[in-house]
Design a protein around this motif. Structure first.
Motif, PDB file in Angstrom:
ATOM      1  N   TRP A  20     -17.298   4.935  34.052  1.00 45.05           N
ATOM      2  CA  TRP A  20     -16.618   4.974  32.772  1.00 45.05           C
ATOM      3  C   TRP A  20     -16.760   3.606  32.128  1.00 45.05           C
ATOM      4  N   SER A  21     -16.409   3.536  30.857  1.00 46.08           N
ATOM      5  CA  SER A  21     -16.444   2.246  30.170  1.00 46.08           C
ATOM      6  C   SER A  21     -15.062   1.960  29.601  1.00 46.08           C
ATOM      7  N   GLN A  22     -14.771   0.680  29.474  1.00 48.80           N
ATOM      8  CA  GLN A  22     -13.493   0.245  28.899  1.00 48.80           C
ATOM      9  C   GLN A  22     -13.708  -1.103  28.237  1.00 48.80           C
ATOM     10  N   ARG A  23     -12.778  -1.516  27.422  1.00 48.74           N
ATOM     11  CA  ARG A  23     -12.871  -2.796  26.718  1.00 48.74           C
ATOM     12  C   ARG A  23     -11.986  -3.822  27.412  1.00 48.74           C
ATOM     13  N   ASP A  24     -12.497  -5.051  27.530  1.00 50.68           N
ATOM     14  CA  ASP A  24     -11.682  -6.133  28.087  1.00 50.68           C
ATOM     15  C   ASP A  24     -10.876  -6.802  26.971  1.00 50.68           C
ATOM     16  N   GLU A  25     -10.174  -7.889  27.294  1.00 49.75           N
ATOM     17  CA  GLU A  25      -9.318  -8.579  26.323  1.00 49.75           C
ATOM     18  C   GLU A  25     -10.112  -9.125  25.138  1.00 49.75           C
ATOM     19  N   ALA A  26     -11.354  -9.512  25.380  1.00 51.64           N
ATOM     20  CA  ALA A  26     -12.186 -10.088  24.318  1.00 51.64           C
ATOM     21  C   ALA A  26     -12.878  -9.009  23.485  1.00 51.64           C
ATOM     22  N   GLY A  27     -12.673  -7.761  23.814  1.00 52.93           N
ATOM     23  CA  GLY A  27     -13.309  -6.680  23.074  1.00 52.93           C
ATOM     24  C   GLY A  27     -14.675  -6.289  23.583  1.00 52.93           C
ATOM     25  N   ARG A  29     -17.340  -4.473  25.935  1.00 53.20           N
ATOM     26  CA  ARG A  29     -17.347  -3.203  26.669  1.00 53.20           C
ATOM     27  C   ARG A  29     -17.771  -3.469  28.113  1.00 53.20           C
ATOM     28  N   LEU A  30     -16.959  -3.015  29.064  1.00 48.25           N
ATOM     29  CA  LEU A  30     -17.246  -3.143  30.490  1.00 48.25           C
ATOM     30  C   LEU A  30     -17.563  -1.774  31.061  1.00 48.25           C
ATOM     31  N   TYR A  31     -18.559  -1.725  31.912  1.00 47.46           N
ATOM     32  CA  TYR A  31     -18.907  -0.479  32.584  1.00 47.46           C
ATOM     33  C   TYR A  31     -18.451  -0.580  34.030  1.00 47.46           C
ATOM     34  N   CYS A  32     -17.692   0.391  34.473  1.00 46.66           N
ATOM     35  CA  CYS A  32     -17.119   0.383  35.817  1.00 46.66           C
ATOM     36  C   CYS A  32     -17.538   1.644  36.562  1.00 46.66           C
ATOM     37  N   SER A  33     -17.478   1.572  37.878  1.00 43.03           N
ATOM     38  CA  SER A  33     -17.744   2.754  38.699  1.00 43.03           C
ATOM     39  C   SER A  33     -16.909   2.661  39.966  1.00 43.03           C
ATOM     40  N   GLY A  34     -16.726   3.812  40.601  1.00 40.48           N
ATOM     41  CA  GLY A  34     -15.956   3.864  41.834  1.00 40.48           C
ATOM     42  C   GLY A  34     -15.938   5.269  42.407  1.00 40.48           C
ATOM     43  N   HIS A  35     -15.298   5.388  43.568  1.00 38.31           N
ATOM     44  CA  HIS A  35     -15.186   6.672  44.256  1.00 38.31           C
ATOM     45  C   HIS A  35     -13.767   7.211  44.121  1.00 38.31           C
ATOM     46  N   ILE A  36     -13.655   8.502  43.923  1.00 35.69           N
ATOM     47  CA  ILE A  36     -12.340   9.123  43.795  1.00 35.69           C
ATOM     48  C   ILE A  36     -11.702   9.205  45.175  1.00 35.69           C
ATOM     49  N   VAL A  37     -10.517   8.611  45.313  1.00 34.10           N
ATOM     50  CA  VAL A  37      -9.803   8.599  46.590  1.00 34.10           C
ATOM     51  C   VAL A  37      -8.479   9.364  46.510  1.00 34.10           C
ATOM     52  N   GLY A  38      -8.109   9.776  45.307  1.00 40.60           N
ATOM     53  CA  GLY A  38      -6.874  10.530  45.148  1.00 40.60           C
ATOM     54  C   GLY A  38      -6.854  11.231  43.821  1.00 40.60           C
ATOM     55  N   MET A  39      -6.107  12.328  43.749  1.00 40.12           N
ATOM     56  CA  MET A  39      -5.987  13.056  42.500  1.00 40.12           C
ATOM     57  C   MET A  39      -4.704  13.853  42.498  1.00 40.12           C
ATOM     58  N   SER A  40      -4.128  14.003  41.313  1.00 36.61           N
ATOM     59  CA  SER A  40      -2.905  14.792  41.197  1.00 36.61           C
ATOM     60  C   SER A  40      -2.898  15.492  39.848  1.00 36.61           C
ATOM     61  N   PHE A  41      -2.275  16.657  39.822  1.00 36.43           N
ATOM     62  CA  PHE A  41      -2.158  17.434  38.596  1.00 36.43           C
ATOM     63  C   PHE A  41      -0.783  17.170  38.023  1.00 36.43           C
ATOM     64  N   GLN A  42      -0.733  16.594  36.850  1.00 36.27           N
ATOM     65  CA  GLN A  42       0.530  16.160  36.266  1.00 36.27           C
ATOM     66  C   GLN A  42       1.052  17.174  35.258  1.00 36.27           C
ATOM     67  N   GLY A  43       2.279  16.962  34.834  1.00 38.25           N
ATOM     68  CA  GLY A  43       2.939  17.841  33.888  1.00 38.25           C
ATOM     69  C   GLY A  43       2.279  17.890  32.523  1.00 38.25           C
ATOM     70  N   ASP A  44       1.438  16.921  32.221  1.00 38.50           N
ATOM     71  CA  ASP A  44       0.757  16.945  30.927  1.00 38.50           C
ATOM     72  C   ASP A  44      -0.511  17.794  30.971  1.00 38.50           C
ATOM     73  N   GLU A  45      -0.635  18.605  32.016  1.00 41.93           N
ATOM     74  CA  GLU A  45      -1.743  19.545  32.196  1.00 41.93           C
ATOM     75  C   GLU A  45      -3.100  18.869  32.310  1.00 41.93           C
ATOM     76  N   HIS A  46      -3.117  17.671  32.874  1.00 42.13           N
ATOM     77  CA  HIS A  46      -4.355  16.951  33.116  1.00 42.13           C
ATOM     78  C   HIS A  46      -4.378  16.447  34.551  1.00 42.13           C
ATOM     79  N   TRP A  47      -5.572  16.269  35.065  1.00 43.03           N
ATOM     80  CA  TRP A  47      -5.743  15.657  36.376  1.00 43.03           C
ATOM     81  C   TRP A  47      -5.730  14.147  36.216  1.00 43.03           C
ATOM     82  N   HIS A  48      -5.033  13.472  37.121  1.00 45.55           N
ATOM     83  CA  HIS A  48      -5.028  12.011  37.172  1.00 45.55           C
ATOM     84  C   HIS A  48      -5.789  11.624  38.433  1.00 45.55           C
TER      85      HIS A  48
END
Length: 133
Positions: A20-27, A29-48
């Motif tokens: 995924w990509s996200q913005r740092d404090e300076a604006g 764009r940072l590209y990040c990656s990782g492995h999913i180690v946990g997941m939960s289905f929340q009340g807002d009908e989305h997976w976290h």
């Protein structure tokens, strides 16, 4: 009265690598990656998803992403999706045995013992009426 929440299938599975990509404090764009180690289905009908970052595996850095539309699957050798996808064409005995990680003779034994259903799990390509000596 609140609406009934419907369960939705997760977009990603445990152990899969995502980016995924996200913005740092300076604006920037940072590209990040990782492995999913946990997941939960929340009340807002989305997976976290809880993700162990690839950049710092020794520190066990984890972060939770609440919107799966931000994530993209990274296909690598540990990706399990290829194992879930059914093949759409018939395989010969040797190739099917290799896919199942067993020997061709073991696969033939399982077929003869009635484990598989004809025309559903396998097809008979022998010549009708031909008797093998």
């Amino acid at each position: 009265m609140p609406k009934r929440q419907e369960f939705t299938e997760p977009s990603f599975h445990f152990g899969e690598r995502v980016k995924w990509s996200q913005r740092d404090e300076a604006g920037q764009r940072l590209y990040c990656s990782g492995h999913i180690v946990g997941m939960s289905f929340q009340g807002d009908e989305h997976w976290h998803y809880t993700i162990c970052l690839d950049t710092s595996p020794e520190t066990d850095s984890e972060l939770t992403i609440q919107r799966d539309d931000q994530l993209k699957l990274v296909k690598d050798s540990s990706c399990i999706r290829d194992h879930f996808a059914p093949t759409t064409h018939w395989q010969m005995t040797e190739a099917a045995a290799t896919l199942l990680s067993i020997s061709a003779e073991q696969l033939r034994h399982l077929r003869r013992s009635g484990l598989f259903k004809a025309s559903h799990h396998y097809r008979d390509t022998s010549i009708p009426g031909y008797i093998q000596l």
